[in-house]
Each structure stands twice: as C-alpha cells, then as structure tokens.
Design a protein around this motif. Structure first.
Motif, PDB file in Angstrom:
ATOM      1  N   ILE A 151      -2.403   8.408   3.522  1.00 37.14           N
ATOM      2  CA  ILE A 151      -2.323   9.105   2.233  1.00 37.14           C
ATOM      3  C   ILE A 151      -2.128  10.594   2.458  1.00 37.14           C
ATOM      4  CG2 ILE A 151      -3.579   9.689   0.107  1.00 37.14           C
ATOM      5  CD1 ILE A 151      -5.101   6.993   0.515  1.00 37.14           C
TER       6      ILE A 151
ATOM      7  N   LEU B  30      -8.593  -2.931   4.004  1.00 35.05           N
ATOM      8  CA  LEU B  30      -7.384  -2.097   3.974  1.00 35.05           C
ATOM      9  C   LEU B  30      -7.311  -1.240   5.234  1.00 35.05           C
ATOM     10  CD1 LEU B  30      -4.850  -0.992   2.661  1.00 35.05           C
ATOM     11  CD2 LEU B  30      -6.285   0.564   1.319  1.00 35.05           C
ATOM     12  N   SER B  31      -8.451  -0.712   5.666  1.00 34.67           N
ATOM     13  CA  SER B  31      -8.498   0.089   6.883  1.00 34.67           C
ATOM     14  C   SER B  31      -8.108  -0.752   8.095  1.00 34.67           C
ATOM     15  CB  SER B  31      -9.890   0.681   7.083  1.00 34.67           C
ATOM     16  OG  SER B  31      -9.940   1.475   8.246  1.00 34.67           O
TER      17      SER B  31
ATOM     18  N   PHE C 243       0.829  -1.208   0.000  1.00 37.19           N
ATOM     19  CA  PHE C 243       0.000   0.000   0.000  1.00 37.19           C
ATOM     20  C   PHE C 243       0.865   1.260   0.000  1.00 37.19           C
ATOM     21  CE2 PHE C 243      -1.959   3.190   2.986  1.00 37.19           C
ATOM     22  CZ  PHE C 243      -2.864   3.728   2.079  1.00 37.19           C
TER      23      PHE C 243
ATOM     24  N   THR D  29     -12.039  -1.726   0.843  1.00 39.53           N
ATOM     25  CA  THR D  29     -11.566  -0.572   1.609  1.00 39.53           C
ATOM     26  C   THR D  29     -11.630  -0.865   3.103  1.00 39.53           C
ATOM     27  OG1 THR D  29     -13.795   0.391   1.525  1.00 39.53           O
ATOM     28  CG2 THR D  29     -12.216   1.100  -0.166  1.00 39.53           C
TER      29      THR D  29
ATOM     30  N   THR E 216      -4.127  -1.336   7.957  1.00 38.45           N
ATOM     31  CA  THR E 216      -3.266  -0.211   8.343  1.00 38.45           C
ATOM     32  C   THR E 216      -3.452   0.155   9.814  1.00 38.45           C
ATOM     33  OG1 THR E 216      -4.868   1.479   7.657  1.00 38.45           O
ATOM     34  CG2 THR E 216      -3.299   0.711   5.988  1.00 38.45           C
TER      35      THR E 216
ATOM     36  N   PRO F 241      -6.088   4.231   6.405  1.00 40.17           N
ATOM     37  CA  PRO F 241      -5.375   4.498   5.148  1.00 40.17           C
ATOM     38  C   PRO F 241      -5.523   5.931   4.658  1.00 40.17           C
ATOM     39  CG  PRO F 241      -7.276   3.063   4.798  1.00 40.17           C
ATOM     40  CD  PRO F 241      -7.077   3.149   6.266  1.00 40.17           C
ATOM     41  N   LYS F 242      -6.679   6.550   4.896  1.00 34.69           N
ATOM     42  CA  LYS F 242      -6.885   7.924   4.449  1.00 34.69           C
ATOM     43  C   LYS F 242      -5.854   8.852   5.093  1.00 34.69           C
ATOM     44  CE  LYS F 242      -9.668  10.721   2.074  1.00 34.69           C
ATOM     45  NZ  LYS F 242      -9.933  10.520   0.628  1.00 34.69           N
TER      46      LYS F 242
ATOM     47  N   TYR G  78      -6.608   2.655  -4.028  1.00 38.34           N
ATOM     48  CA  TYR G  78      -5.532   1.777  -3.557  1.00 38.34           C
ATOM     49  C   TYR G  78      -6.069   0.398  -3.189  1.00 38.34           C
ATOM     50  CZ  TYR G  78      -2.959   6.116  -3.569  1.00 38.34           C
ATOM     51  OH  TYR G  78      -2.363   7.290  -3.981  1.00 38.34           O
ATOM     52  N   ALA G  79      -7.252   0.346  -2.612  1.00 39.92           N
ATOM     53  CA  ALA G  79      -7.854  -0.951  -2.303  1.00 39.92           C
ATOM     54  C   ALA G  79      -8.080  -1.750  -3.587  1.00 39.92           C
ATOM     55  CB  ALA G  79      -9.175  -0.749  -1.560  1.00 39.92           C
TER      56      ALA G  79
ATOM     57  N   ASP H  99      -7.917   8.971  -2.912  1.00 42.87           N
ATOM     58  CA  ASP H  99      -9.008   8.211  -2.304  1.00 42.87           C
ATOM     59  C   ASP H  99      -8.584   6.777  -1.995  1.00 42.87           C
ATOM     60  OD1 ASP H  99      -9.033   8.141  -5.259  1.00 42.87           O
ATOM     61  OD2 ASP H  99     -10.536   6.586  -4.940  1.00 42.87           O
ATOM     62  N   VAL H 100      -9.070   6.261  -0.891  1.00 41.45           N
ATOM     63  CA  VAL H 100      -8.715   4.925  -0.418  1.00 41.45           C
ATOM     64  C   VAL H 100      -9.161   3.858  -1.406  1.00 41.45           C
ATOM     65  CG1 VAL H 100      -9.056   3.239   1.427  1.00 41.45           C
ATOM     66  CG2 VAL H 100      -8.776   5.660   1.988  1.00 41.45           C
TER      67      VAL H 100
END
Length: 366
Positions: free
Chosen positions: A314, A298-299, A270, A295, A302, A310-311, A287-288, A283-284
């Motif tokens: 970034i 991914l949250s 990521f 998403t 991280t 993740p936001k 990347y997801a 925007d997340v």
C-alpha cells in the motif's frame, strides 16, 4: 434489458495470450465491456518473442469489421496491427462513423524489430491518424513514424504536436527514458500536456502492456468517460492486473497449483482494490475486509506471492503516486497530501521522509 457496451478490437492474434486479440478480449471483459473482434494477422509467438507473422487478406479483415460494425455499432474501436495500405484504407471506410477510435499501430515488436514497410507507415499517417480519438505510441515508434529523434520532454511534446497536426485529437506517448531508472509518458490533447512517470521500468515494459492499455482506454471511453478519466482508470487497471499482477507459478513440490492460484487471485484482487481506494484507505484491515479474509491471511498471501507485507505494498503505491505528482504537477504539498488521503501536510511529509529518506520538498527539487 440494457444492451451490453460493445468494444471492437481490430488487431493481430498472439497465441501466447499476452497481447493481441486474446489479451484485448480478457481486458475488455474484465472491465465489464463486451468484446468484439476482427483478426488482422496470425502470428507464431512464444516467450522468446515473435517467430512468424501472416497477414490476412484485405477482404477477410474488412469483412469481419463490416459484419460487426453493421450489427453491433460498437461504442469504441481499437485498431492495432494493420500492415497493408489497401487494408488500412478499407478499414477506415468501415469505422469512420465511430465516435471513439483508438490507434495503437504496433510499428515495432517487443524485440524492437520494425513490422511495417514505409508505404504502410505513410498510410497510417494519411488515412488513420486523422480519424483518431487518441493514438498511442512508444517513443521509438514515434521516431520512425515522424522521422525525428526523441530524447527529451520537449522532443516528446514536439512529436505529440506533430501527430495532432495530422488530425489525431489526442496523443499518448510512452517509454521516454529522459531520467535514469524512470519511464516517462506524455498525454497531449487540446494543446494541453500532462507527463506521467514511473520507477517500475520492468513492469511497464512487459510484453503486451501497450496493447492492453489501449484496450482498457477504449473500454472506458465506450462507457462514457472523458479522455483523462479513461486513461486514469485504464492506468489503475494496468497497475493492478498487468504491471504488478502475478501468475501462479509453483516453486516447491509441497505447494499445490490450486493453492498457488488462489493466492495469486487474492493478491491480484488486493492490488486492484489498492488502485481504487489508496486515496481513502491506507490500512490493511480495510482491504482484508473487502476481500472477506483476515489481515493475517492477507499478509501471508502477499508475503508468499511477492515477498512484501500488504502494508508495504500500500505504501509503495502511495509513494509512486506521490513521486509522480511531485515531478509532473504544480500542486502544493498540502494539495498532494489531501489528494493522497492524508489528514494534513505534516503527516504526508513524515510518511514520505520515512519511506524515501528525504522530505518531499527536497526530493522535488532534485
């Protein structure tokens, strides 16, 4: 079939794998190069630092270099730990025809101990620096090499100029501490100077960062990048894999090592993607999608790995680049906002103020 792009690294071994030959191999191969090696010294190290070092005989070092250069004709050669003047001269005679020679002398170890005698420093100055495409040094190492104090941006420029006067085509000085809680680096070439800075002082001072950065620069030069592009791409790699990278470390009995490793791998991938795409995607979901996960997952990854969604990661990356551009360039706010992927200046100003508490214009004047 195209032959692989060969990069030769000439340096010492690090049995922890964090620096030296071992780290260079990982870096070169991660960046799709073909790693070739010549070991100059064997060290005994652990997480506490270097415990002992044994230099290999000149004939053994030079024999390795000659065998590789004669057969593979590497596109770039990185030269690290060399501590014997005669070996330095013999190695120079074998690599002199290579277009890209990247020097990272390793004058000091991570504990600040000097690893070379004065005669060796003189050999670096007289024999290897005149052949350098780029020499990379910490400011503390440049002080020893040049016999001067470096405590300001102007001192860094003077040191870089002295190194180019010795013959180096370009200089990358790292580790300036002119501003509290920030690290400064200087790229100097063709009389041009470009400063970079980072608030992540802990990350950029990790053991092995300098060696890995030089291996990444060598790899990108071997692929045909310009010097500036090679450093930029090496910098992105360092951010993603080393400075902000993580390892799986079990912290609870109910968390399996396999699950933690998987999350660490996703997190590192990521951050690599953020380094590559932060100018175009904030925007997340972007990347997801690249990671082929949701998403929500991914949250979870991280947050579990580093404690941030993740936001925010970034945004942190964008803010770091924004602050660097504000401090080290003359770009207007409109130009910076466009460079960072904002649709207009007002959106960038609002974003910056929300993250930092003041407008970018006010922050720039501090």
């Amino acid at each position: 079939m195209n032959s692989p792009t060969a990069i030769l690294t000439i340096t010492g071994s690090d049995n922890t794998g964090v620096s030296g030959i071992q780290a260079d191999i990982k870096t070169i191969e991660a960046m799709k190069g073909y790693a070739l090696t010549a070991v100059t010294a064997v060290t005994i190290q652990n997480t506490g630092g270097m415990l002992n070092i044994m230099d290999l005989p000149k004939d053994m070092v030079v024999g390795q270099v000659k065998a590789i250069v004669d057969e593979y004709h590497p596109k770039a050669i990185k030269i690290g730990l060399l501590r014997d003047a005669e070996t330095i001269e013999a190695v120079r005679n074998e690599v002199i025809g290579c277009r890209h020679i990247i020097l990272v002398p390793g004058i000091l170890n991570s504990q600040g101990q000097q690893l070379m005698k004065e005669a060796t420093l003189e050999a670096w100055k007289q024999i290897l620096i005149p052949e350098a495409s780029i020499i990379q040094l910490r400011c503390s190492e440049a002080e020893l090499l040049l016999g001067m104090n470096i405590s300001s941006d102007s001192d860094m420029i003077m040191a870089a100029k002295r190194l180019t006067d010795m013959g180096a085509k370009a200089v990358l000085l790292r580790g300036g501490h002119q501003v509290e809680n920030r690290l400064t680096a200087l790229l100097y070439y063709d009389g041009k100077k470009e400063f970079f800075s980072s608030e992540n002082t802990e990350g950029w001072q990790k053991h092995g960062v300098g060696g890995t950065l030089s291996a990444a620069i060598a790899t990108r030069l071997a692929f045909g990048d310009t010097l500036k592009d090679a450093i930029s791409r090496a910098h992105d790699y360092m951010h993603a894999q080393v400075v902000y990278g993580v390892k799986a470390e079990p912290t609870a009995i109910n968390k399996s090592e396999k699950t933690l490793q998987r999350k660490a791998d996703i997190y590192n991938e990521f951050t690599t993607l953020v380094a590559q795409h932060y100018r175009e995607a904030h925007d997340v979901a972007f990347y997801a999608d690249k990671l082929a996960i949701t998403t929500r997952y991914l949250s979870r990854v991280t947050t579990d790995v580093v404690g941030y969604p993740p936001k925010q990661l970034i945004f942190n990356y964008i803010m770091q680049e924004a602050c660097s551009l504000l401090k080290t360039s003359r770009l207007s706010l409109g130009e910076i906002s466009a460079h960072l992927g904002f649709s207009n200046e007002s959106r960038f100003v609002a974003f910056f103020k929300n993250q930092h508490g003041v407008s970018p214009g006010v922050w720039r004047k501090r």
